[in-house]
Scaffold this motif. Sequence first.
Motif, PDB file in Angstrom:
ATOM      1  N   PRO A  63       0.736  -1.287  -0.208  1.00 23.32           N
ATOM      2  CA  PRO A  63      -0.072   0.117  -0.163  1.00 23.32           C
ATOM      3  C   PRO A  63       0.795   1.329   0.010  1.00 23.32           C
ATOM      4  O   PRO A  63       1.860   1.210   0.493  1.00 23.32           O
ATOM      5  CB  PRO A  63      -0.920  -0.115   1.374  1.00 23.32           C
ATOM      6  N   SER A  64       0.266   2.304  -0.454  1.00 21.06           N
ATOM      7  CA  SER A  64       1.102   3.686  -0.541  1.00 21.06           C
ATOM      8  C   SER A  64      -0.073   4.676  -0.499  1.00 21.06           C
ATOM      9  O   SER A  64      -0.130   5.767  -1.358  1.00 21.06           O
ATOM     10  CB  SER A  64       1.728   3.922  -1.854  1.00 21.06           C
ATOM     11  N   TYR A  65      -0.872   4.403   0.754  1.00 18.00           N
ATOM     12  CA  TYR A  65      -2.252   5.222   0.709  1.00 18.00           C
ATOM     13  C   TYR A  65      -1.719   6.645   0.924  1.00 18.00           C
ATOM     14  O   TYR A  65      -0.576   7.130   1.443  1.00 18.00           O
ATOM     15  CB  TYR A  65      -3.097   4.884   1.996  1.00 18.00           C
ATOM     16  N   THR A  66      -2.341   7.899   0.671  1.00 18.68           N
ATOM     17  CA  THR A  66      -2.169   9.090   0.732  1.00 18.68           C
ATOM     18  C   THR A  66      -3.322   9.989   1.385  1.00 18.68           C
ATOM     19  O   THR A  66      -4.313   9.417   1.797  1.00 18.68           O
ATOM     20  CB  THR A  66      -1.960   9.698  -0.531  1.00 18.68           C
ATOM     21  N   GLU A  67      -2.911  11.075   1.770  1.00 14.35           N
ATOM     22  CA  GLU A  67      -3.860  12.193   2.465  1.00 14.35           C
ATOM     23  C   GLU A  67      -5.282  12.378   2.062  1.00 14.35           C
ATOM     24  O   GLU A  67      -5.207  12.402   0.633  1.00 14.35           O
ATOM     25  CB  GLU A  67      -3.169  13.364   2.715  1.00 14.35           C
ATOM     26  N   SER A  68      -6.217  12.654   2.844  1.00 11.06           N
ATOM     27  CA  SER A  68      -7.335  13.122   2.319  1.00 11.06           C
ATOM     28  C   SER A  68      -8.079  14.118   3.205  1.00 11.06           C
ATOM     29  O   SER A  68      -7.296  14.353   4.363  1.00 11.06           O
ATOM     30  CB  SER A  68      -8.375  11.865   2.131  1.00 11.06           C
ATOM     31  N   PHE A  69      -9.353  14.763   2.838  1.00 12.62           N
ATOM     32  CA  PHE A  69      -9.866  15.635   3.838  1.00 12.62           C
ATOM     33  C   PHE A  69     -11.420  15.320   3.998  1.00 12.62           C
ATOM     34  O   PHE A  69     -12.004  14.795   3.066  1.00 12.62           O
ATOM     35  CB  PHE A  69      -9.384  17.276   3.495  1.00 12.62           C
ATOM     36  N   LEU A  70     -11.914  15.885   4.935  1.00 12.67           N
ATOM     37  CA  LEU A  70     -13.527  15.789   5.141  1.00 12.67           C
ATOM     38  C   LEU A  70     -13.957  16.941   4.109  1.00 12.67           C
ATOM     39  O   LEU A  70     -13.278  18.133   3.931  1.00 12.67           O
ATOM     40  CB  LEU A  70     -13.763  16.092   6.427  1.00 12.67           C
ATOM     41  N   SER A 108      -0.375   2.625  -8.581  1.00 14.46           N
ATOM     42  CA  SER A 108      -1.871   2.850  -9.111  1.00 14.46           C
ATOM     43  C   SER A 108      -2.215   4.331  -8.781  1.00 14.46           C
ATOM     44  O   SER A 108      -1.509   4.957  -7.978  1.00 14.46           O
ATOM     45  CB  SER A 108      -2.730   1.888  -8.595  1.00 14.46           C
ATOM     46  N   SER A 109      -3.093   4.779  -9.709  1.00 16.39           N
ATOM     47  CA  SER A 109      -3.506   6.140  -9.496  1.00 16.39           C
ATOM     48  C   SER A 109      -4.715   6.487  -8.845  1.00 16.39           C
ATOM     49  O   SER A 109      -5.336   7.549  -8.872  1.00 16.39           O
ATOM     50  CB  SER A 109      -3.798   6.669 -10.971  1.00 16.39           C
ATOM     51  N   HIS A 110      -5.148   5.545  -7.984  1.00 17.64           N
ATOM     52  CA  HIS A 110      -6.142   5.819  -6.890  1.00 17.64           C
ATOM     53  C   HIS A 110      -5.996   7.092  -6.079  1.00 17.64           C
ATOM     54  O   HIS A 110      -4.789   6.834  -5.287  1.00 17.64           O
ATOM     55  CB  HIS A 110      -6.764   4.772  -6.004  1.00 17.64           C
ATOM     56  N   PRO A 111      -6.731   8.312  -6.146  1.00 25.20           N
ATOM     57  CA  PRO A 111      -6.355   9.346  -5.273  1.00 25.20           C
ATOM     58  C   PRO A 111      -6.352   9.224  -3.569  1.00 25.20           C
ATOM     59  O   PRO A 111      -5.706  10.180  -3.060  1.00 25.20           O
ATOM     60  CB  PRO A 111      -7.633  10.377  -5.361  1.00 25.20           C
ATOM     61  N   THR A 112      -6.710   8.032  -3.019  1.00 28.97           N
ATOM     62  CA  THR A 112      -6.591   7.961  -1.682  1.00 28.97           C
ATOM     63  C   THR A 112      -5.893   6.687  -1.232  1.00 28.97           C
ATOM     64  O   THR A 112      -5.180   6.721  -0.243  1.00 28.97           O
ATOM     65  CB  THR A 112      -7.823   8.264  -0.874  1.00 28.97           C
ATOM     66  N   ASN A 113      -6.261   5.672  -2.145  1.00 29.82           N
ATOM     67  CA  ASN A 113      -5.894   4.383  -1.565  1.00 29.82           C
ATOM     68  C   ASN A 113      -4.739   3.471  -2.790  1.00 29.82           C
ATOM     69  O   ASN A 113      -5.007   2.765  -3.231  1.00 29.82           O
ATOM     70  CB  ASN A 113      -7.002   3.443  -1.614  1.00 29.82           C
ATOM     71  N   SER A 114      -3.846   4.385  -3.289  1.00 29.32           N
ATOM     72  CA  SER A 114      -2.854   3.825  -4.298  1.00 29.32           C
ATOM     73  C   SER A 114      -1.921   2.706  -3.464  1.00 29.32           C
ATOM     74  O   SER A 114      -1.869   2.747  -2.582  1.00 29.32           O
ATOM     75  CB  SER A 114      -2.062   4.873  -4.795  1.00 29.32           C
ATOM     76  N   LEU A 115      -1.599   1.703  -4.493  1.00 27.53           N
ATOM     77  CA  LEU A 115      -0.769   0.692  -4.050  1.00 27.53           C
ATOM     78  C   LEU A 115       0.405   0.661  -4.991  1.00 27.53           C
ATOM     79  O   LEU A 115       0.424   1.354  -6.264  1.00 27.53           O
ATOM     80  CB  LEU A 115      -1.433  -0.569  -4.062  1.00 27.53           C
ATOM     81  N   ILE A 116       1.666   0.460  -4.758  1.00 27.90           N
ATOM     82  CA  ILE A 116       2.759   0.235  -5.568  1.00 27.90           C
ATOM     83  C   ILE A 116       3.021  -1.299  -5.562  1.00 27.90           C
ATOM     84  O   ILE A 116       2.765  -2.177  -5.199  1.00 27.90           O
ATOM     85  CB  ILE A 116       3.938   0.875  -4.666  1.00 27.90           C
ATOM     86  N   GLY A 117       3.526  -1.473  -7.066  1.00 33.25           N
ATOM     87  CA  GLY A 117       3.869  -3.005  -7.401  1.00 33.25           C
ATOM     88  C   GLY A 117       5.067  -3.020  -8.049  1.00 33.25           C
ATOM     89  O   GLY A 117       5.667  -1.941  -8.811  1.00 33.25           O
TER      90      GLY A 117
END
Length: 293
Positions: A63-70, A108-117
């Motif tokens: 996983p390489s999850y990133t920041e988000s906001f409410l 991957s390009s998911h804006p909050t839940n990207s992963l690295i492979g």
Amino acid sequence: MKLSKESLILDLKNLGVEKGDILFLAADLMRVGYFNKDRKQTLSDWIDILIECVGETGTIIIPSYTESFLKFRKNTNIVFTQNSKSLSGSLSQALLDNKTKYKNFIRSSHPTNSLIGIGAKSKLILEGHDETTAAYLPYHRLVENNAKNLMLGSFDDASLSPMAIHAAQEALGLTKKHFLSGMLQSYYYDKEGVRRIFTRQSVGGCTKGGNKILGYLLKEKNCIKIQKTGRSNSALIDINKSYQLFLKFYKLDNTFFRCENKQCKDCYGSRSYNQFYIAYWVRFILISVWKQK
């Protein structure tokens, strides 16, 4: 005994990691106890160790999850890019910092839940995981491709669960009923380079209760192996088999994997896992108001 790259490779092989494996990694490297010269070299060594174990035909997913906001507190500084800092630990950040060094690197390009492979099947697992797909899409692909979940030095961490828990939650629609579903956002750039806003609809939440599956995994043939890696316990789990067990128990009782903390918003404030979730939030608000007096 002093730990070395060679001794750790042997430990992982004895655990059951093989050439050609697709590994989903959850790591607590400090618990394993290996250190070489400095932090940067140590992380580089770990990546080398994992690549050596799975070989040219193997794949490592992390996983390489990133920041988000409410959504009601917009933050224009939080914009996902391929270089966004990972919140998923030092190993994923080390891969990001040295991505040109590794074969078949993909994020991957998911804006909050990207992963690295990295490795032979990284593209198969991560391609197309973006703002248009569910948060845990790659987890389902790991299930379909007979991947293994390596809990490296992290098996004794009571807050962690086998990764298949989120795939099962999403498959059953539970992630869309989480109290934060539709509430978390991030900016990202579309294919034309236009900045847009992303709203996350799939939230897994707390995984502490997922450890309740461990006894059932042990009963299942060739499903889990637990062994020392360095100075800490690691586990190697068949993702497909663990996924089927999570599905089974969620279907029987969607409260089965709640944690024991009755104050947990994920487990008791979400309609996925608590039919009395409204009462939970009424109580939460009343207590919050009382504390402010």
